[in-house]
Design a protein around this motif. Structure first.
Motif, PDB file in Angstrom:
ATOM      1  N   HIS A  50       0.854  -1.321  -0.106  1.00  0.00           N
ATOM      2  CA  HIS A  50      -0.025   0.078  -0.134  1.00  0.00           C
ATOM      3  C   HIS A  50       0.777   1.190   0.006  1.00  0.00           C
ATOM      4  O   HIS A  50       0.685   2.112  -0.774  1.00  0.00           O
ATOM      5  CB  HIS A  50      -1.035  -0.086   1.310  1.00  0.00           C
ATOM      6  CG  HIS A  50      -1.887   1.126   1.184  1.00  0.00           C
ATOM      7  ND1 HIS A  50      -2.864   1.400   0.328  1.00  0.00           N
ATOM      8  CD2 HIS A  50      -1.979   2.184   2.262  1.00  0.00           C
ATOM      9  CE1 HIS A  50      -3.612   2.471   0.408  1.00  0.00           C
ATOM     10  NE2 HIS A  50      -3.030   3.047   1.700  1.00  0.00           N
ATOM     11  N   ALA A  51       1.924   1.211   0.687  1.00  0.00           N
ATOM     12  CA  ALA A  51       2.983   2.331   0.900  1.00  0.00           C
ATOM     13  C   ALA A  51       3.542   2.380  -0.552  1.00  0.00           C
ATOM     14  O   ALA A  51       3.817   3.762  -0.974  1.00  0.00           O
ATOM     15  CB  ALA A  51       3.949   2.091   2.009  1.00  0.00           C
ATOM     16  N   ARG A  52       3.952   1.468  -1.246  1.00  0.00           N
ATOM     17  CA  ARG A  52       4.688   1.479  -2.459  1.00  0.00           C
ATOM     18  C   ARG A  52       3.608   1.989  -3.623  1.00  0.00           C
ATOM     19  O   ARG A  52       4.057   2.906  -4.255  1.00  0.00           O
ATOM     20  CB  ARG A  52       4.650   0.245  -2.903  1.00  0.00           C
ATOM     21  CG  ARG A  52       5.958  -0.109  -4.040  1.00  0.00           C
ATOM     22  CD  ARG A  52       6.100  -1.550  -4.467  1.00  0.00           C
ATOM     23  NE  ARG A  52       6.563  -2.350  -3.503  1.00  0.00           N
ATOM     24  CZ  ARG A  52       7.782  -2.486  -3.027  1.00  0.00           C
ATOM     25  NH1 ARG A  52       8.584  -1.831  -3.540  1.00  0.00           N
ATOM     26  NH2 ARG A  52       7.907  -3.512  -2.009  1.00  0.00           N
ATOM     27  N   ALA A  53       2.414   1.814  -3.432  1.00  0.00           N
ATOM     28  CA  ALA A  53       1.333   2.417  -4.212  1.00  0.00           C
ATOM     29  C   ALA A  53       1.031   4.000  -4.070  1.00  0.00           C
ATOM     30  O   ALA A  53       1.108   4.679  -4.970  1.00  0.00           O
ATOM     31  CB  ALA A  53       0.281   1.694  -4.331  1.00  0.00           C
ATOM     32  N   GLN A  54       1.065   4.261  -2.945  1.00  0.00           N
ATOM     33  CA  GLN A  54       1.253   5.693  -2.501  1.00  0.00           C
ATOM     34  C   GLN A  54       2.426   6.610  -3.198  1.00  0.00           C
ATOM     35  O   GLN A  54       2.139   7.700  -3.527  1.00  0.00           O
ATOM     36  CB  GLN A  54       0.943   5.827  -0.810  1.00  0.00           C
ATOM     37  CG  GLN A  54      -0.405   5.386  -0.213  1.00  0.00           C
ATOM     38  CD  GLN A  54      -0.232   5.306   1.337  1.00  0.00           C
ATOM     39  OE1 GLN A  54       0.656   4.808   1.766  1.00  0.00           O
ATOM     40  NE2 GLN A  54      -1.361   5.886   1.841  1.00  0.00           N
ATOM     41  N   VAL A  59       4.750  10.198  -7.816  1.00  0.00           N
ATOM     42  CA  VAL A  59       5.335  10.572  -9.020  1.00  0.00           C
ATOM     43  C   VAL A  59       4.969  10.039 -10.350  1.00  0.00           C
ATOM     44  O   VAL A  59       6.102   9.816 -11.326  1.00  0.00           O
ATOM     45  CB  VAL A  59       6.857  10.206  -8.666  1.00  0.00           C
ATOM     46  CG1 VAL A  59       7.553  11.055  -7.584  1.00  0.00           C
ATOM     47  CG2 VAL A  59       7.110   8.560  -8.425  1.00  0.00           C
ATOM     48  N   GLY A  60       3.912   9.450 -10.359  1.00  0.00           N
ATOM     49  CA  GLY A  60       3.137   9.180 -11.669  1.00  0.00           C
ATOM     50  C   GLY A  60       3.641   7.838 -12.244  1.00  0.00           C
ATOM     51  O   GLY A  60       3.446   7.398 -13.333  1.00  0.00           O
ATOM     52  N   VAL A  61       3.905   6.837 -11.376  1.00  0.00           N
ATOM     53  CA  VAL A  61       4.094   5.525 -11.750  1.00  0.00           C
ATOM     54  C   VAL A  61       3.375   4.487 -11.011  1.00  0.00           C
ATOM     55  O   VAL A  61       2.889   4.851 -10.071  1.00  0.00           O
ATOM     56  CB  VAL A  61       5.660   4.957 -11.604  1.00  0.00           C
ATOM     57  CG1 VAL A  61       6.279   6.099 -12.454  1.00  0.00           C
ATOM     58  CG2 VAL A  61       5.998   5.015 -10.220  1.00  0.00           C
ATOM     59  N   GLY A  62       3.032   3.348 -11.431  1.00  0.00           N
ATOM     60  CA  GLY A  62       2.554   2.191 -10.778  1.00  0.00           C
ATOM     61  C   GLY A  62       3.431   1.689  -9.699  1.00  0.00           C
ATOM     62  O   GLY A  62       4.534   1.936  -9.516  1.00  0.00           O
ATOM     63  N   ALA A  63       2.870   0.991  -8.836  1.00  0.00           N
ATOM     64  CA  ALA A  63       3.583   0.419  -7.450  1.00  0.00           C
ATOM     65  C   ALA A  63       4.579  -0.185  -7.978  1.00  0.00           C
ATOM     66  O   ALA A  63       5.608  -0.420  -7.292  1.00  0.00           O
ATOM     67  CB  ALA A  63       2.545  -0.187  -6.628  1.00  0.00           C
ATOM     68  N   GLY A  64       4.655  -1.304  -8.890  1.00  0.00           N
ATOM     69  CA  GLY A  64       5.685  -2.101  -9.524  1.00  0.00           C
ATOM     70  C   GLY A  64       6.923  -1.487  -9.816  1.00  0.00           C
ATOM     71  O   GLY A  64       7.920  -2.160  -9.905  1.00  0.00           O
ATOM     72  N   VAL A 184      10.468  16.217  -5.065  1.00  0.00           N
ATOM     73  CA  VAL A 184       9.270  15.490  -4.870  1.00  0.00           C
ATOM     74  C   VAL A 184       8.449  15.911  -3.495  1.00  0.00           C
ATOM     75  O   VAL A 184       9.260  16.255  -2.353  1.00  0.00           O
ATOM     76  CB  VAL A 184       9.811  14.043  -4.653  1.00  0.00           C
ATOM     77  CG1 VAL A 184       8.531  13.277  -3.893  1.00  0.00           C
ATOM     78  CG2 VAL A 184       9.990  13.339  -5.900  1.00  0.00           C
ATOM     79  N   GLY A 185       7.416  16.283  -3.755  1.00  0.00           N
ATOM     80  CA  GLY A 185       6.407  16.747  -2.599  1.00  0.00           C
ATOM     81  C   GLY A 185       6.259  18.202  -2.690  1.00  0.00           C
ATOM     82  O   GLY A 185       5.548  18.617  -1.895  1.00  0.00           O
ATOM     83  N   LYS A 186       7.340  19.032  -3.350  1.00  0.00           N
ATOM     84  CA  LYS A 186       7.261  20.397  -3.266  1.00  0.00           C
ATOM     85  C   LYS A 186       6.716  20.854  -4.611  1.00  0.00           C
ATOM     86  O   LYS A 186       5.944  21.912  -4.864  1.00  0.00           O
ATOM     87  CB  LYS A 186       8.551  20.781  -3.107  1.00  0.00           C
ATOM     88  CG  LYS A 186       9.136  20.546  -1.702  1.00  0.00           C
ATOM     89  CD  LYS A 186      10.654  20.967  -1.502  1.00  0.00           C
ATOM     90  CE  LYS A 186      11.201  20.380  -0.176  1.00  0.00           C
ATOM     91  NZ  LYS A 186      12.610  20.484  -0.310  1.00  0.00           N
ATOM     92  N   ILE A 187       7.024  20.301  -5.844  1.00  0.00           N
ATOM     93  CA  ILE A 187       6.387  20.460  -7.179  1.00  0.00           C
ATOM     94  C   ILE A 187       5.817  19.146  -7.617  1.00  0.00           C
ATOM     95  O   ILE A 187       6.309  18.182  -7.495  1.00  0.00           O
ATOM     96  CB  ILE A 187       7.474  21.391  -8.032  1.00  0.00           C
ATOM     97  CG1 ILE A 187       8.591  20.382  -8.349  1.00  0.00           C
ATOM     98  CG2 ILE A 187       7.692  22.634  -7.349  1.00  0.00           C
ATOM     99  CD1 ILE A 187       9.599  21.017  -9.095  1.00  0.00           C
ATOM    100  N   LEU A 189       5.825  16.325 -10.139  1.00  0.00           N
ATOM    101  CA  LEU A 189       6.904  15.772 -10.711  1.00  0.00           C
ATOM    102  C   LEU A 189       6.309  14.182 -11.223  1.00  0.00           C
ATOM    103  O   LEU A 189       6.014  13.233 -10.263  1.00  0.00           O
ATOM    104  CB  LEU A 189       8.206  15.619  -9.671  1.00  0.00           C
ATOM    105  CG  LEU A 189       9.351  15.232 -10.456  1.00  0.00           C
ATOM    106  CD1 LEU A 189       9.663  16.441 -11.414  1.00  0.00           C
ATOM    107  CD2 LEU A 189      10.660  14.881  -9.421  1.00  0.00           C
ATOM    108  N   ASP A 190       6.063  13.938 -12.470  1.00  0.00           N
ATOM    109  CA  ASP A 190       5.684  12.907 -13.147  1.00  0.00           C
ATOM    110  C   ASP A 190       6.998  12.101 -14.036  1.00  0.00           C
ATOM    111  O   ASP A 190       7.069  12.794 -15.076  1.00  0.00           O
ATOM    112  CB  ASP A 190       4.414  13.093 -13.772  1.00  0.00           C
ATOM    113  CG  ASP A 190       3.927  11.926 -14.579  1.00  0.00           C
ATOM    114  OD1 ASP A 190       4.422  10.938 -15.127  1.00  0.00           O
ATOM    115  OD2 ASP A 190       2.401  11.727 -14.253  1.00  0.00           O
ATOM    116  N   LEU A 191       7.260  11.191 -13.390  1.00  0.00           N
ATOM    117  CA  LEU A 191       8.439  10.566 -14.236  1.00  0.00           C
ATOM    118  C   LEU A 191       8.074  10.084 -15.615  1.00  0.00           C
ATOM    119  O   LEU A 191       8.729  10.380 -16.662  1.00  0.00           O
ATOM    120  CB  LEU A 191       8.849   9.122 -13.360  1.00  0.00           C
ATOM    121  CG  LEU A 191       9.964   8.338 -14.038  1.00  0.00           C
ATOM    122  CD1 LEU A 191      11.043   7.816 -13.013  1.00  0.00           C
ATOM    123  CD2 LEU A 191       9.328   7.008 -14.920  1.00  0.00           C
ATOM    124  N   SER A 192       6.787   9.394 -15.747  1.00  0.00           N
ATOM    125  CA  SER A 192       6.336   8.984 -17.214  1.00  0.00           C
ATOM    126  C   SER A 192       6.417  10.309 -17.942  1.00  0.00           C
ATOM    127  O   SER A 192       6.568  10.321 -19.275  1.00  0.00           O
ATOM    128  CB  SER A 192       5.291   8.236 -16.734  1.00  0.00           C
ATOM    129  OG  SER A 192       5.474   7.229 -16.050  1.00  0.00           O
TER     130      SER A 192
END
Length: 384
Positions: A50-54, A59-64, A184-187, A189-192
């Motif tokens: 659950h934490a991994r998904a959060q 940052v715009g990615v799936g948990a995996g 991260v957390g300030k602006i 940011l989406d890796l994808s």
């Protein structure tokens, strides 16, 4: 009764949110190991995933695509140890970094010295895209890893990651990593969306506990474990039993991370107040996009070490704009790369705001700075 202090050093560490602390306390009650198959182990695994998904959503990615680590330094070292690669391709043999990178990147890699190129920045701290393009062209055909941070920890200057990725894609075989610890957390940011191959982050910069972080990988990109080998944790990419309470806390902090405009308003109000006190104030990186929470400045003639002690006694916690080691202030390589004179860099101070920063914090800081400036100007008057 002691008056509250003004904590304005969130880029160093942001205090843990109460909701995060509560989640950590609950996770401490989970007795199982996430790798165990019994009921207790499955409960721990569920909390971990659950934490991994959060974190992935932040940052715009799936948990995996999220690999947990002990923090940003381990994460960056893992990426820069030669193990990052696209599936079916060899690992990069050349590293290209920006001149203002954090030490976890500048000194945290395993590339030979003659295989590393440092790209200069301009006077505002923005990477020289023409120099980057020329370097990529010169090494066309080689496996290259480009590592440029998303935002600088001292100045808050935001790098043009989309442009950097576009240049790297033109090279063909270049991978792009970003140390996104301060962003991260300030602006947003989406890796994808940015097209990055990897980014690294650290929980305590956005109000999670210390000692947790992550490597985030794009689809089709893998990481060979280079630092910690052993068990099969984290998809066999990072051995060692996970810090479950800390990671649960990081997940909650990721869910709560916001990008409110109030930080920028408070930052700019403080800058205006400081300029009213000291018209010769210099704000570093002001000509470039910056994190909304970060103000890096110097007042000519004001020594950072002296100012930090005086501010601390006045109940205000700031940082020097310089790199610190063992509590000693040293000249900042970031400001040196920007062409700032040693005399001015010696007075660099940094305000960094966070989730619990208020207008009263800014007021207290300005009042303490006013006393410092008055003393400085009196000395100037006597010297004249």
């Amino acid at each position: 009764m002691t008056s509250p202090r003004a904590y304005l050093d969130h880029n160093a560490t942001s205090p843990v949110r109460p909701e995060v602390a509560a989640a950590v306390a609950r996770a401490l009650g989970l007795s199982g190991n996430p790798s165990s198959v019994h009921a207790e182990g499955r409960a721990a695994r569920a909390a971990l995933e659950h934490a991994r998904a959060q974190v992935g959503r932040l940052v715009g990615v799936g948990a995996g695509r999220v690999v947990f680590t002990s923090g940003g330094t381990e994460a960056a070292n893992a990426v820069l140890s030669g193990g990052l690669r696209r599936a079916g391709e060899a690992a990069p043999t050349r590293l290209i970094i920006g001149a203002t990178e954090h030490p976890c990147v500048a000194a945290g890699h395993r590339f030979p010295a003659d295989a590393v190129t440092v790209i200069p920045v301009d006077a505002h701290g923005v990477i020289d895209r023409a120099a980057l393009a020329e370097t990529l062209d010169r090494h066309r055909g080689e496996g290259v890893l480009v590592s440029v941070h998303a935002a600088n920890n001292e100045t808050g200057v935001i790098q043009p990651l989309a442009d950097i990725v576009a240049l790297a894609r033109g090279h063909g075989r270049a991978l792009v990593h970003s140390d996104a610890v301060q962003a991260v957390g300030k602006i947003p940011l989406d890796l994808s969306a940015l097209g990055l191959d990897a980014l690294t982050l650290s929980g305590h910069k956005f109000a999670a506990p210390r000692g947790v972080g992550a490597v985030v990988l794009a689809a089709g990109v893998t990481l060979e474990p280079a630092l910690l080998r052993g068990g099969g944790q984290e998809g066999r990419l990072r051995a060692g039993t996970e810090n479950l309470p800390g990671l649960v806390g990081m997940g909650v902090a990721a869910e709560m991370a916001g990008f409110g405009a109030h930080h920028e308003v408070l930052r700019d109000a403080m800058a205006a107040g400081l300029r009213a006190l000291a018209p010769d104030l210099v704000v570093f990186g002001v000509g470039a996009p910056r994190l909304p929470n970060t103000l890096s400045f110097a007042i000519p003639g004001l020594d950072a070490a002296t100012a930090l002690m005086a501010l601390d006694l006045a109940g205000v916690a700031l940082s020097s704009g310089s790199a610190c080691a063992s509590g000693k202030v040293a000249r900042s390589p970031v400001l040196a790369a920007m062409g700032v004179s040693p005399a001015l860099a010696a007075g660099a101070l940094r305000v960094s705001l966070g989730w619990n920063s208020t207008e009263s914090d800014g007021t207290r800081c300005l009042a303490a700075c006013e006393r410092l400036v008055e003393t400085l100007y009196r000395r100037r008057g006597r010297a004249a």
